[in-house]
Scaffold this active site. Structure first.
Site, PDB file in Angstrom:
ATOM      1  N   HIS A   1     -11.067  -0.553  -4.922  1.00 54.28           N
ATOM      2  CA  HIS A   1     -11.533   0.041  -3.868  1.00 54.28           C
ATOM      3  C   HIS A   1     -11.185   1.533  -3.385  1.00 54.28           C
ATOM      4  O   HIS A   1     -12.008   2.140  -2.439  1.00 54.28           O
ATOM      5  CB  HIS A   1     -10.823  -0.837  -1.914  1.00 54.28           C
ATOM      6  CG  HIS A   1      -9.482  -0.845  -2.172  1.00 54.28           C
ATOM      7  ND1 HIS A   1      -8.702  -0.757  -3.089  1.00 54.28           N
ATOM      8  CD2 HIS A   1      -8.741   0.197  -1.734  1.00 54.28           C
ATOM      9  CE1 HIS A   1      -6.835  -0.924  -2.357  1.00 54.28           C
ATOM     10  NE2 HIS A   1      -7.339  -0.371  -1.168  1.00 54.28           N
ATOM     11  N   ASP A   2     -10.645   2.147  -3.987  1.00 53.73           N
ATOM     12  CA  ASP A   2     -10.026   3.241  -3.909  1.00 53.73           C
ATOM     13  C   ASP A   2     -10.929   4.369  -5.310  1.00 53.73           C
ATOM     14  O   ASP A   2     -10.096   5.953  -5.583  1.00 53.73           O
ATOM     15  CB  ASP A   2      -8.550   4.082  -4.115  1.00 53.73           C
ATOM     16  CG  ASP A   2      -8.199   3.842  -2.873  1.00 53.73           C
ATOM     17  OD1 ASP A   2      -8.593   3.729  -1.455  1.00 53.73           O
ATOM     18  OD2 ASP A   2      -7.241   2.541  -2.095  1.00 53.73           O
TER      19      ASP A   2
ATOM     20  N   GLU B   1       1.475  -0.446  -4.799  1.00 55.24           N
ATOM     21  CA  GLU B   1       0.046   0.770  -5.541  1.00 55.24           C
ATOM     22  C   GLU B   1       0.835   1.703  -5.042  1.00 55.24           C
ATOM     23  O   GLU B   1       1.561   2.652  -4.842  1.00 55.24           O
ATOM     24  CB  GLU B   1      -0.353   0.654  -4.139  1.00 55.24           C
ATOM     25  CG  GLU B   1      -1.769   1.726  -4.535  1.00 55.24           C
ATOM     26  CD  GLU B   1      -2.507   2.354  -3.233  1.00 55.24           C
ATOM     27  OE1 GLU B   1      -3.803   2.846  -3.645  1.00 55.24           O
ATOM     28  OE2 GLU B   1      -1.886   2.440  -2.622  1.00 55.24           O
TER      29      GLU B   1
ATOM     30  N   ASP C   1       0.826  -1.155  -0.145  1.00 50.53           N
ATOM     31  CA  ASP C   1      -0.014  -0.661   0.156  1.00 50.53           C
ATOM     32  C   ASP C   1       0.808   1.082  -0.077  1.00 50.53           C
ATOM     33  O   ASP C   1       2.434   1.514   0.665  1.00 50.53           O
ATOM     34  CB  ASP C   1      -0.671   0.273   1.311  1.00 50.53           C
ATOM     35  CG  ASP C   1      -1.743   0.848   1.426  1.00 50.53           C
ATOM     36  OD1 ASP C   1      -2.580   0.949   0.853  1.00 50.53           O
ATOM     37  OD2 ASP C   1      -1.600   1.834   2.274  1.00 50.53           O
TER      38      ASP C   1
END
Length: 634
Positions: free
Chosen positions: A445-446, A380, A351
């Protein structure tokens, strides 16, 4: 068409851009700019350094070590390590803000053996003005500044992504929103719970849905953070070593991973290194006790009011870790290895990669790969492509957000043409080092769910998926997209709206699910779609050719023809294959032959190759895929 802001891809200054800008303003910058980006044993490495032309920097030196110790020294005198002096290049360039003149310096570190960690520091000074001295990347607007300059690093090795990754089709599961088990409370709905509340998904719920996941054709699942956290998303861990109680238990994770492995399904876990929650034991102790052994794990000093400590995006429940601290690094590296060793996970999705330094990720990769060479590390990185590529060698690969952005523009909004997408893809893929893998995503999810962004148009989603499943890179399916899950409100208000509860049973779009299963099965069945090269084809058509795309994927003696129609009307397409097949296949004449239809939106029949050409009518917003029946004469 309704106006939407694809907020995840909105223009903004990346972390690396901001870092370089302030470092240049301060005087001396490096930004981990090395050539080659991912050095192999026996390759010398050129270090590029940038100085503000308006500063009196007349000498630049680099101190380095190859035994893992911290290099020490300044003014060209090393107290630990070896000193090299940089050479000033003649050209002067313009800075990232187009207002500052920049001088470039370079120095080359000699080639090293396999397994060497090279650590280095850089400083510059004035000969004529005593006391004028600078450290490279001393200031940092993104995370905690290093007053003595940043410590840089690269690792010399032959590590690469595990071979299983190129054969994977990944399913991203947001654990809290996916499913609960039969003997647990049912998953909540948005009618009864706010979108940022807990919805009740569990690990046992996923375990009971492995039949569904396997029937989809998935052979790898990626779980959102499963460690203890006060948030529904889990991206602020309170405990790096145990499963959140609301998801089950440590044993439940072991059972899930073991059951997945028995089905040939690998498991990726999400790992957050940049920040914790404000309930993490180290933060609680450091905030309450100035003499805490964890006092240096966080920054309570160099922050601006009204904040009292540095936190991710100034969100108080996400205090930022000082990832340059040796104790913090060892804690995080140990936690990462623990999920792989104790729980049996197959890899880690990393992340917010731009938060910690490049040197942090260099050592992270060393810690993971030296113990688990077949584990995957994929990051990411929400940055422009050149900045993403700077992580080559520091992790196996990346989530390909630049590709995702243009795919969404092309298929969901049709603001880009298919022709533009294919041209972009050629240049894009050619820039990615062979040692670096990437994942192709349509949503996650973002960001807005694809269907929300496409205003519910299932045909656009189907066409985008056909493109995704026939591309290079590893495809990732976001849970629910395969059954028509959208969202109930605009995620720019609260991005949790793209994390709605998974629909089951009659709520699922069965026709769309069948479409996904067929495409995934096609990719799994044919290696040419996973590892073959791609070549774009010219098309002639009765429709808008800018919204028609065709390419072949080819490997050894097999090729697959993919034709996409992004027009909202059927089109007649003619493609000249003769010269292309000669180019990739050798000496055959390729004037005649046949192509077998292996995927069709309209049940089209096989194609005949006549005079080196094929002709076909492609329905609106549809894909047609054919497999060569004639072996290439190689």
């Amino acid at each position: 068409m309704t106006q939407f802001v694809d907020f995840f891809f909105a223009p903004y200054a990346s972390a690396q851009h901001r870092r370089m800008k302030v470092a240049i303003e301060d005087g001396l910058a490096h930004g981990s700019q090395i050539t080659p980006r991912d050095p192999l044993p026996g390759q010398a490495v050129t270090i590029s350094i940038f100085s503000n032309a308006h500063k009196a920097i007349e000498r630049v030196a680099l101190s380095y070590t190859t035994d893992g110790t911290e290099p020490l020294g300044e003014y060209g005198i090393a107290t630990q390590g070896t000193v090299l002096f940089a050479e000033l290049l003649p050209q002067v360039s313009v800075g990232v803000d187009a207002s500052t003149e920049i001088r470039t310096w370079q120095v080359t570190i000699p080639a090293q053996e396999d397994g060497t960690l090279v650590r280095y520091r850089i400083d510059g000074w004035s000969v004529q003005e005593a006391g004028q001295h600078w450290y490279a990347d001393r200031v940092d607007p993104v995370t905690i500044s290093q007053k003595k300059g940043r410590s840089f690093a690269y690792h010399v090795d032959r590590w690469e992504a595990p071979a299983w990754w190129q054969d994977a089709v990944v399913y991203q599961i947001f654990v809290d929103r996916f499913s609960s088990a039969h003997n647990e409370p049912a998953l909540h709905s948005e009618e009864t719970h706010g979108i940022t509340e807990f919805f009740g998904g569990t690990l046992n719920g996923i375990l009971e849905k492995l039949d569904y996941i396997q029937s989809l054709g998935i052979n790898c699942i990626w779980l959102s953070p499963i460690f203890e956290s006060p948030s529904h998303h889990g991206y602020n861990p309170s405990d790096y070593h145990h499963v959140a109680r609301r998801y089950g238990s440590d044993e439940a994770l072991v059972q899930l991973i073991e059951a997945a492995h028995r089905r040939g399904i690998r498991v990726l876990l999400d790992f957050v290194a940049n920040h914790t929650s404000d309930e993490h034991f180290a933060f609680v102790d450091a905030r309450e006790n100035p003499d805490s052994p964890y006092a240096n794990w966080y920054d309570f000093k160099e922050i601006e009011a009204p904040q009292t400590y540095r936190s991710y995006a100034q969100v108080s429940s996400m205090p930022e870790l000082s990832t340059e601290e040796p104790a913090v690094r060892e804690y995080l590296y140990g936690a990462a290895r623990y999920w792989l060793e104790h729980y049996g996970a197959d890899g880690l999705r990393l992340d917010y990669v731009p938060g910690p330094s490049h040197a942090f990720w260099t050592s992270f990769q060393q810690a993971v790969k030296s113990a688990h060479p077949q584990a995957l590390t994929i990051g990411e990185v929400t940055s422009p492509m050149p900045e993403i590529l700077d992580y080559a060698g520091r992790m196996d690969g990346f989530m390909d957000f630049p590709l995702a952005a243009i795919m969404r523009q092309t298929f969901a909004r049709r603001s880009k043409s298919l022709e533009e997408l294919l041209q972009f893809l050629d240049q894009h893929v050619s820039n990615i080092p062979e040692s670096m893998c990437f994942a192709a995503v349509l949503d996650n999810h973002d960001m807005h769910r694809f269907l929300w962004f496409a205003e519910g148009n299932i045909e656009r989603l189907k066409l985008a998926t056909a493109f995704q499943m026939t591309l290079e890179g590893t495809p990732i399916v976001y849970y629910g997209t395969e059954v028509g899950l959208s969202q109930t409100d605009d995620a720019i208000k609260e991005n949790a709206y793209c994390r709605g509860p998974m629909p089951w049973g009659e709520q699922q779009n069965q026709a769309l699910l069948t479409y996904y299963r067929q495409l995934i099965a096609l990719r799994r069945q044919h290696a040419v779609l996973r590892t073959g090269k791609r070549m774009n084809l010219s098309v002639e058509s009765t429709g808008n050719v800018e919204q028609i795309g065709a390419y072949i994927r080819y490997i050894n003696d097999t090729y697959m023809l993919v034709i996409l129609n992004n027009n909202e009307q059927p089109v007649q397409v003619r493609i000249k294959l003769h010269n292309v097949l000669q180019k990739i296949g050798g000496t055959g004449n390729y004037q005649t032959g046949s192509l077998r239809s292996v995927f069709s939106s309209s049940k089209l029949s096989d194609l005949s190759l006549e005079d080196g050409c094929v002709e076909v009518t492609v329905p609106a917003l549809s894909a047609e895929i054919y497999l060569s029946e004639k072996r290439l004469d190689i």
